[in-house]
Design a protein around this motif. Sequence first.
Motif, short mmCIF file in Angstrom:
data_model
loop_
_atom_site.label_atom_id
_atom_site.label_comp_id
_atom_site.label_asym_id
_atom_site.label_seq_id
_atom_site.Cartn_x
_atom_site.Cartn_y
_atom_site.Cartn_z
N UNK A 277 0.65 7.28 12.12
CA UNK A 277 -0.69 6.69 12.03
C UNK A 277 -0.69 5.33 11.36
N UNK B 129 -3.41 2.43 11.86
CA UNK B 129 -4.36 2.05 10.79
C UNK B 129 -4.26 0.56 10.54
N UNK C 276 -5.97 -1.29 13.37
CA UNK C 276 -7.44 -1.21 13.43
C UNK C 276 -8.07 -1.92 12.23
N UNK D 81 -10.69 -4.83 12.52
CA UNK D 81 -11.98 -4.72 11.82
C UNK D 81 -12.19 -5.94 10.94
N UNK E 155 -6.42 9.39 7.81
CA UNK E 155 -5.94 9.34 9.20
C UNK E 155 -7.10 9.12 10.18
N UNK F 235 -9.55 6.97 9.71
CA UNK F 235 -10.16 5.65 9.49
C UNK F 235 -10.24 4.82 10.78
N UNK F 236 -9.20 4.82 11.64
CA UNK F 236 -9.36 4.06 12.89
C UNK F 236 -10.56 4.54 13.71
N UNK G 152 -13.63 3.06 12.18
CA UNK G 152 -13.74 1.61 12.41
C UNK G 152 -14.26 1.33 13.82
N UNK G 153 -13.66 2.00 14.81
CA UNK G 153 -14.08 1.68 16.18
C UNK G 153 -15.38 2.38 16.55
N UNK H 219 -14.57 -2.48 24.66
CA UNK H 219 -13.29 -2.42 23.94
C UNK H 219 -13.32 -1.31 22.89
N UNK I 251 -11.00 2.11 22.89
CA UNK I 251 -10.09 2.50 21.80
C UNK I 251 -10.35 3.94 21.38
#
Lengths: 245, 227, 61
Positions: free
Chosen positions: A169, A173, A176, A180, B175, B177-178, B181-182, B198, B202
């Motif tokens: 991951x 991370x 992303x 962000x 784990x 967090x992505x 965010x998206x 986009x 994701x």
Amino acid sequence: MAINWFKYSAPTNFYGLAGKLIPFFAWPAAVLFVIGLYIGFFVAPTDAVQSEAYRIIFLHVPTSILSMFIYLIMAGYAALGLIFNTRLSSMMAQALAPTGALFAFISLWTGALWGKPMWGAWWVWDARLTSELILLFLYLGFIALQASIEDPRRADRASALLAIVGSVNVPIIYFSVKWWNTLHQGSTIKFTGTSMHIAMQEAMFAMLVACWLYSIAVSLARVRSIILERERNTQWVNELKEVRS
Amino acid sequence: MKKLSLLGLLGLVLRRDLLLAMRRRADVLTTLIFFVMVVSLFPLGVGPEIDMLRKMASGVVWVAALLASMLSLPRMFSADYADGTLEQMMLAPQSLSVLVLGKIAAHWMLSGLPLALIAPVLGLQFDMSVPALWILVIALLLGTPVLSMIGAVGAALTLGLRGGGVLVSLLVLPLCIPVLIFGAGAVEAVNSGMSVVSNLSFLGAFMLFALVFTPFVAAQALRISME
Amino acid sequence: MSWSEFFAMNGYAFYVWGSYGVALLVFGIEILMVRNRRKNALRELRLMRDESGETGTGEVA
């Protein structure tokens, strides 16, 4: 003479070997640390943009690199321990985790103290700092899981699986968070933009190797204690001269 | 008795878990009520200015969805672990991964799906525009399964540990967090007029990636915990 | 360059020495903790040995 590679994968032999190796890592680390600090503070010129504050990078950058590097090494040992059932690999992963977490903490601390004069705020949601913070959480998760399971065998294997999942991951991370960050703020000024003076690079490299050797020495010392704790009922541990005296 | 197909196994486990959950409907409601409460608390804390709330809406809803799905994770395996059925399931000559996938789907239907359905109602609290609400629901439908899947790995690792609930969140939240965010980024993109494709793609990619790997990893985690 | 100038770090003393100070502190604490952990492990082993073999033969129970 066939080299028996697996001779040192048994805790009994590795314990002695690690004991002999520690000084070979500890002293060079100390020497390199002093050299790095000397070059960093006396030889490296004052930076045009931030005068003296930039000298923090000689600590911030090596600790950041190492915190990430140690996590991957830890995940590697954990995977080895999980696949080959070698207890020593899992012990090594357990020994590396605290050092890696401390490097992540130092990286965040120095990042904040460097950010204050440079960006004017103690904490800046910069992509690198944010990812470093998440890496610290991954370390704490690993250590917490390892600590909360009594049975060492299950603790090793469970935290190994977590380390592997974590290491898969980490790139996701990092990507992303970078996405962000650039989405909201645009990338903050990059220090590496300005060409680094040769003395700066030397200091940075010396500090990096110093921290690296230091982490090996500390981890070897910690793994020896873990071996003592885990192999307390074995014959060879009680034969040890330290125990006997 | 013909051998049970994988899909048959999936359906069987899913039906069983949903049936069990329906008998204790309170658990489903607690997740939902927790989600609604957390989202409603924010305006009280932050203040009622509408334009600020509108800007914060997607982040607040997504963080609340993350926390709410963490809440019900430990229960995914703990009931079966306590009375030994989990052990029987693992002994059965069936693929453990598909069985775990069934449990993940059941957990998602009891936590992720209700959150996504009720999210628009909460969006109105934050005066979100209609397209933003649509994208919020779609993003939640894409994102919450990933929370359940990664959560399943965490739940399996911390099976039977005291203080497991908090530990699962500590292991799983970094784990996820992505996805946060998206997910929040998707709604943000709608508000600021940018294209949403986009972000949603994701989220879809994370879901497929998780769908492929987490059942197997969670099955391994179960084997480690149940030794 | 006089020592006082050096330590002043052109006004950034707090930041530079704050970060290096904490780093050295953390390294120091880590070394002490590792050393302490080893001491405890050895003491534990000796305790076990004394309990198991009163006559000091040290065979493992």
